[in-house]
Design a protein around this motif. Sequence first.
Motif, mmCIF file in Angstrom:
data_model
loop_
_atom_site.group_PDB
_atom_site.id
_atom_site.type_symbol
_atom_site.label_atom_id
_atom_site.label_comp_id
_atom_site.label_asym_id
_atom_site.label_seq_id
_atom_site.Cartn_x
_atom_site.Cartn_y
_atom_site.Cartn_z
ATOM 1 N N CYS A 133 11.725 34.261 -12.733
ATOM 2 C CA CYS A 133 12.418 33.093 -12.543
ATOM 3 C C CYS A 133 12.423 32.484 -11.294
ATOM 4 O O CYS A 133 12.193 33.463 -10.261
ATOM 5 C CB CYS A 133 13.963 33.250 -13.134
ATOM 6 N N SER A 135 15.081 31.104 -9.801
ATOM 7 C CA SER A 135 16.497 31.081 -9.507
ATOM 8 C C SER A 135 16.689 32.515 -9.292
ATOM 9 O O SER A 135 16.336 33.260 -9.867
ATOM 10 C CB SER A 135 17.225 30.315 -10.328
ATOM 11 N N CYS A 137 20.423 33.404 -10.025
ATOM 12 C CA CYS A 137 21.839 32.819 -10.197
ATOM 13 C C CYS A 137 22.697 34.217 -10.159
ATOM 14 O O CYS A 137 22.296 35.323 -10.839
ATOM 15 C CB CYS A 137 21.891 32.275 -11.734
ATOM 16 N N GLU A 175 12.649 31.821 -16.631
ATOM 17 C CA GLU A 175 12.445 30.529 -16.750
ATOM 18 C C GLU A 175 10.994 30.543 -17.642
ATOM 19 O O GLU A 175 10.008 30.881 -17.134
ATOM 20 C CB GLU A 175 12.268 30.219 -15.296
ATOM 21 N N ASN A 201 15.703 25.620 -16.837
ATOM 22 C CA ASN A 201 16.637 25.092 -15.674
ATOM 23 C C ASN A 201 16.006 23.733 -15.083
ATOM 24 O O ASN A 201 16.678 23.289 -14.206
ATOM 25 C CB ASN A 201 16.692 26.311 -14.284
ATOM 26 N N SER A 223 20.112 24.464 -17.833
ATOM 27 C CA SER A 223 20.878 25.288 -17.023
ATOM 28 C C SER A 223 21.446 24.394 -15.842
ATOM 29 O O SER A 223 20.699 23.986 -15.300
ATOM 30 C CB SER A 223 20.775 26.544 -16.655
ATOM 31 N N THR A 236 23.460 29.362 -7.717
ATOM 32 C CA THR A 236 21.925 29.504 -8.357
ATOM 33 C C THR A 236 21.254 30.407 -7.251
ATOM 34 O O THR A 236 20.216 30.938 -7.551
ATOM 35 C CB THR A 236 21.233 28.507 -8.823
ATOM 36 N N LYS A 245 15.997 17.583 -9.664
ATOM 37 C CA LYS A 245 16.576 18.337 -11.133
ATOM 38 C C LYS A 245 17.300 17.126 -11.802
ATOM 39 O O LYS A 245 17.021 17.188 -13.196
ATOM 40 C CB LYS A 245 17.370 19.441 -10.594
#
Length: 435
Positions: A133, A135, A137, A175, A201, A223, A236, A245
């Motif tokens: 991923c 991110s 989070c 992801e 995401n 997300s 995140t 985004k």
Amino acid sequence: MNSRNISNIINRLEKHGLNIKINDQKININIDFKKNILKKIKPLLYLLLNKFENSYLIYINNLPYCLMPDAANHLIFPGENKAEFRKTRYCRKCKYNKSCPGWPQALRNSKTLHARPIRNLPREVVIEVTQKCNSNCQICFSDKNNKILALSKIKLIIDECADLGIKTIRFTGGEPLLYDKIDEALRYAKSKNLYTILNTNATIFDKKIEKTIQNYVDNVLISLQGFNPGSEKKLTNNKYDFHRKLQNITRLQSLIPTIRIGTVISNTLIDNYDKYYYLIRKLGVKHWEVYRPMTGITQKEFQISRLQLSQIVSAFAKIKKSGFDIKIANAVPFCIAKNPAVSSYVLLGAEADDGHSRMIFDARGFFKPSYFIGDNIGTNIEKAWKSNLLKKMRSLRYLPEKCGSCFYLKWCKGGSRYWAKLENKSYFAPDPLMS
């Protein structure tokens, strides 16, 4: 919400002899089987559910599951008029045998409608294609060991779903758009005529991904943890461009039928839920799911009290009455609110958790009951679904006696088994939020 449209549908149903009661945000429907009108009214019932189930609580009384299996969560059996139903030899093979009263006596001589057993299988299978991923989070439940599934294994699961008649498959991670063969996996799922969901995401977006999503995805869950750049970065630990985004979300809206936003409940959300709501409405998204925190309880940001959760349920109920689809989509006991009817309006319950309607195929190569419960229950769909752990979870026999007589047990299912284990050392202990 278009009140004229709903009135038109209800008027058409009532002309066929249905007894319909509307009380606040509830619609209660009774069918007279003696009039033999089911074939005529089923399209209208599905139209009502498809258009208005996010705005109203719609209950259909005493309709056997096999006549509307896709609407199972809307079918209730108050226990009245049991003499008007009987079990058939098919009922014994049906997954709903214990909760359904059986086949209506008024339809016993029907030449067009017959009892059909519904197989005991999940409605949805989720595949964690990768644990990678971009991110980090605070509340993430995924292991950070960078496991990746082979495409051949993903195809085997897709084949198994198609062979068994499971209609929905979901791709998640990590992801999933970091998975280098995600386009092939999505294409293969769609070639098997599966309803395909993607969790993402929405920070990785180029022409190739755009085309893949447009061609092979039916539903995207995005997300969104913050309501502005600062809160998103805080929750995140991601350095991506927040406004980019949001642009990606807007772009996705133009590509596929259904876009949903998913947010874990944090103290930031509780203090600013109106700002989240304003942002999501501004983006044009019509569906917002929020989730009870399932990990990260040592972090103050996600230490949510019972009172806070009860208050957010009440706040969301007011928002939902405006016609906006907002729900707490993972397991929370309905007795969190003083009036369980308010809970039932906002809470999805445990239907999507703990092996009640779906399983997750972990990137490590086995099925598990939920995103949060990592027990290995097997590598084959049918065997995993019938594992002792899932059978016991679905039985609900371990719940307190009062739960057994609660009208809302069908949806609530006693809350979260993950939190029961976390707080009380057993999956079969009470959820700590239970009243």
